[in-house]
Scaffold this motif. Sequence first.
Motif, PDB file in Angstrom:
ATOM      1  N   TYR A  93       0.839  -1.196   0.000  1.00  0.00           N
ATOM      2  CA  TYR A  93       0.000   0.000   0.000  1.00  0.00           C
ATOM      3  C   TYR A  93       0.877   1.249   0.000  1.00  0.00           C
ATOM      4  CZ  TYR A  93      -3.642  -3.177   1.717  1.00  0.00           C
ATOM      5  OH  TYR A  93      -4.533  -4.210   1.867  1.00  0.00           O
ATOM      6  N   CYS A  94       0.465   2.263  -0.745  1.00  0.00           N
ATOM      7  CA  CYS A  94       1.086   3.563  -0.556  1.00  0.00           C
ATOM      8  C   CYS A  94       0.149   4.433   0.283  1.00  0.00           C
ATOM      9  CB  CYS A  94       1.433   4.234  -1.874  1.00  0.00           C
ATOM     10  SG  CYS A  94       0.057   4.857  -2.839  1.00  0.00           S
ATOM     11  N   ALA A  95       0.749   5.387   0.965  1.00  0.00           N
ATOM     12  CA  ALA A  95       0.001   6.233   1.877  1.00  0.00           C
ATOM     13  C   ALA A  95       0.591   7.631   1.870  1.00  0.00           C
ATOM     14  CB  ALA A  95       0.038   5.653   3.288  1.00  0.00           C
ATOM     15  N   ALA A  96      -0.241   8.594   2.254  1.00  0.00           N
ATOM     16  CA  ALA A  96       0.185   9.990   2.263  1.00  0.00           C
ATOM     17  C   ALA A  96      -0.232  10.664   3.553  1.00  0.00           C
ATOM     18  CB  ALA A  96      -0.420  10.737   1.072  1.00  0.00           C
ATOM     19  N   ASP A  97       0.612  11.573   4.012  1.00  0.00           N
ATOM     20  CA  ASP A  97       0.283  12.370   5.191  1.00  0.00           C
ATOM     21  C   ASP A  97       1.152  13.619   5.211  1.00  0.00           C
ATOM     22  OD1 ASP A  97      -1.484  11.951   7.679  1.00  0.00           O
ATOM     23  OD2 ASP A  97       0.392  12.777   8.487  1.00  0.00           O
ATOM     24  N   ARG A  98       0.770  14.567   6.033  1.00  0.00           N
ATOM     25  CA  ARG A  98       1.565  15.788   6.184  1.00  0.00           C
ATOM     26  C   ARG A  98       2.772  15.568   7.085  1.00  0.00           C
ATOM     27  NH1 ARG A  98      -0.112  19.475   2.320  1.00  0.00           N
ATOM     28  NH2 ARG A  98      -2.381  19.720   2.379  1.00  0.00           N
ATOM     29  N   ASN A  99       2.702  14.560   7.968  1.00  0.00           N
ATOM     30  CA  ASN A  99       3.752  14.332   8.954  1.00  0.00           C
ATOM     31  C   ASN A  99       4.579  13.110   8.591  1.00  0.00           C
ATOM     32  OD1 ASN A  99       2.849  16.473  10.769  1.00  0.00           O
ATOM     33  ND2 ASN A  99       1.086  15.144  11.116  1.00  0.00           N
ATOM     34  N   TYR A 100       5.847  13.173   8.910  1.00  0.00           N
ATOM     35  CA  TYR A 100       6.781  12.099   8.577  1.00  0.00           C
ATOM     36  C   TYR A 100       6.777  11.059   9.688  1.00  0.00           C
ATOM     37  CZ  TYR A 100      10.911  10.162   6.306  1.00  0.00           C
ATOM     38  OH  TYR A 100      11.780   9.346   5.621  1.00  0.00           O
ATOM     39  N   GLY A 101       6.679   9.784   9.316  1.00  0.00           N
ATOM     40  CA  GLY A 101       6.717   8.761  10.332  1.00  0.00           C
ATOM     41  C   GLY A 101       6.648   7.366   9.765  1.00  0.00           C
ATOM     42  N   ARG A 102       6.781   6.369  10.654  1.00  0.00           N
ATOM     43  CA  ARG A 102       6.766   4.967  10.269  1.00  0.00           C
ATOM     44  C   ARG A 102       5.489   4.245  10.658  1.00  0.00           C
ATOM     45  NH1 ARG A 102      12.248   1.937  10.378  1.00  0.00           N
ATOM     46  NH2 ARG A 102      13.710   3.489   9.587  1.00  0.00           N
ATOM     47  N   SER A 103       4.683   4.873  11.479  1.00  0.00           N
ATOM     48  CA  SER A 103       3.476   4.194  11.924  1.00  0.00           C
ATOM     49  C   SER A 103       2.367   4.341  10.889  1.00  0.00           C
ATOM     50  CB  SER A 103       2.982   4.780  13.243  1.00  0.00           C
ATOM     51  OG  SER A 103       1.712   4.256  13.562  1.00  0.00           O
ATOM     52  N   PRO A 104       1.690   3.232  10.552  1.00  0.00           N
ATOM     53  CA  PRO A 104       0.575   3.346   9.611  1.00  0.00           C
ATOM     54  C   PRO A 104      -0.562   4.200  10.167  1.00  0.00           C
ATOM     55  CG  PRO A 104       0.664   1.153  10.560  1.00  0.00           C
ATOM     56  CD  PRO A 104       1.919   1.847  10.963  1.00  0.00           C
ATOM     57  N   TYR A 105      -0.639   4.300  11.492  1.00  0.00           N
ATOM     58  CA  TYR A 105      -1.713   5.085  12.092  1.00  0.00           C
ATOM     59  C   TYR A 105      -1.516   6.583  11.872  1.00  0.00           C
ATOM     60  CZ  TYR A 105      -2.691   0.643  14.318  1.00  0.00           C
ATOM     61  OH  TYR A 105      -2.968  -0.674  14.545  1.00  0.00           O
ATOM     62  N   GLY A 106      -0.332   6.959  11.456  1.00  0.00           N
ATOM     63  CA  GLY A 106      -0.051   8.369  11.218  1.00  0.00           C
ATOM     64  C   GLY A 106      -0.375   8.847   9.820  1.00  0.00           C
ATOM     65  N   TYR A 107      -0.826   7.960   8.966  1.00  0.00           N
ATOM     66  CA  TYR A 107      -1.095   8.305   7.576  1.00  0.00           C
ATOM     67  C   TYR A 107      -2.608   8.381   7.345  1.00  0.00           C
ATOM     68  CZ  TYR A 107       3.798   7.766   6.377  1.00  0.00           C
ATOM     69  OH  TYR A 107       5.154   7.930   6.300  1.00  0.00           O
ATOM     70  N   ASP A 108      -3.031   9.457   6.742  1.00  0.00           N
ATOM     71  CA  ASP A 108      -4.458   9.712   6.563  1.00  0.00           C
ATOM     72  C   ASP A 108      -5.023   9.138   5.268  1.00  0.00           C
ATOM     73  OD1 ASP A 108      -4.466  13.017   8.098  1.00  0.00           O
ATOM     74  OD2 ASP A 108      -4.815  11.026   8.945  1.00  0.00           O
ATOM     75  N   TYR A 109      -4.194   9.039   4.224  1.00  0.00           N
ATOM     76  CA  TYR A 109      -4.701   8.652   2.908  1.00  0.00           C
ATOM     77  C   TYR A 109      -4.010   7.372   2.442  1.00  0.00           C
ATOM     78  CZ  TYR A 109      -6.272  13.466   3.135  1.00  0.00           C
ATOM     79  OH  TYR A 109      -6.865  14.636   3.531  1.00  0.00           O
ATOM     80  N   TRP A 110      -4.814   6.468   1.869  1.00  0.00           N
ATOM     81  CA  TRP A 110      -4.315   5.157   1.471  1.00  0.00           C
ATOM     82  C   TRP A 110      -4.811   4.774   0.089  1.00  0.00           C
ATOM     83  CZ3 TRP A 110      -1.021   2.208   4.437  1.00  0.00           C
ATOM     84  CH2 TRP A 110      -0.796   2.668   5.740  1.00  0.00           C
ATOM     85  N   GLY A 111      -3.965   4.032  -0.616  1.00  0.00           N
ATOM     86  CA  GLY A 111      -4.405   3.412  -1.849  1.00  0.00           C
ATOM     87  C   GLY A 111      -5.088   2.085  -1.567  1.00  0.00           C
ATOM     88  N   GLN A 112      -5.503   1.416  -2.625  1.00  0.00           N
ATOM     89  CA  GLN A 112      -6.245   0.166  -2.485  1.00  0.00           C
ATOM     90  C   GLN A 112      -5.327  -1.046  -2.361  1.00  0.00           C
ATOM     91  OE1 GLN A 112      -5.529   1.536  -5.334  1.00  0.00           O
ATOM     92  NE2 GLN A 112      -4.850  -0.177  -6.609  1.00  0.00           N
ATOM     93  N   GLY A 113      -4.048  -0.858  -2.653  1.00  0.00           N
ATOM     94  CA  GLY A 113      -3.079  -1.932  -2.524  1.00  0.00           C
ATOM     95  C   GLY A 113      -2.835  -2.674  -3.817  1.00  0.00           C
ATOM     96  N   THR A 114      -1.649  -3.260  -3.916  1.00  0.00           N
ATOM     97  CA  THR A 114      -1.289  -4.085  -5.067  1.00  0.00           C
ATOM     98  C   THR A 114      -0.538  -5.315  -4.559  1.00  0.00           C
ATOM     99  OG1 THR A 114      -0.213  -4.085  -7.250  1.00  0.00           O
ATOM    100  CG2 THR A 114       0.902  -2.851  -5.509  1.00  0.00           C
TER     101      THR A 114
END
Length: 122
Positions: free
Chosen positions: A95-116
């Motif tokens: 999955y790719c993900a996007a957020d304004r803040n830099y980090g390693r936790s998936p909980y910190g990312y607000d936007y997600w793709g559907q996955g490949t």
Amino acid sequence: QVQLVESGGGLVQAGGSLRLSCAASGRTFSTYVMGWFRQAPGKERDFVAAINWSGGRTDYADSVEGRFTISRENAKNTVYLQMNSLKPEDTAVYYCAADRNYGRSPYGYDYWGQGTQVTVSS
């Protein structure tokens, strides 16, 4: 709002390579931190790599360090994950993900793709 669409997954033999792409919508892509995560069946979603808005900072999980490379082209609203020397344990949905803040936790990312799906055969 950012919409993300991953592509490039598939089936590859151990030792092979794949390049994943993640295309983002919106005019503000260049302001987002982008991350790649993966999830194998029955396991949690794990951090793979992240890149800051300019591409000047990258981070990798220990398990992929030296084999995977994250990069981005802000002019194309796209982030990539080049995966070399693939191993069967790399098999997962990526999955790719996007957020304004830099980090390693998936909980910190607000936007997600559907996955490949990436499958590495031994």
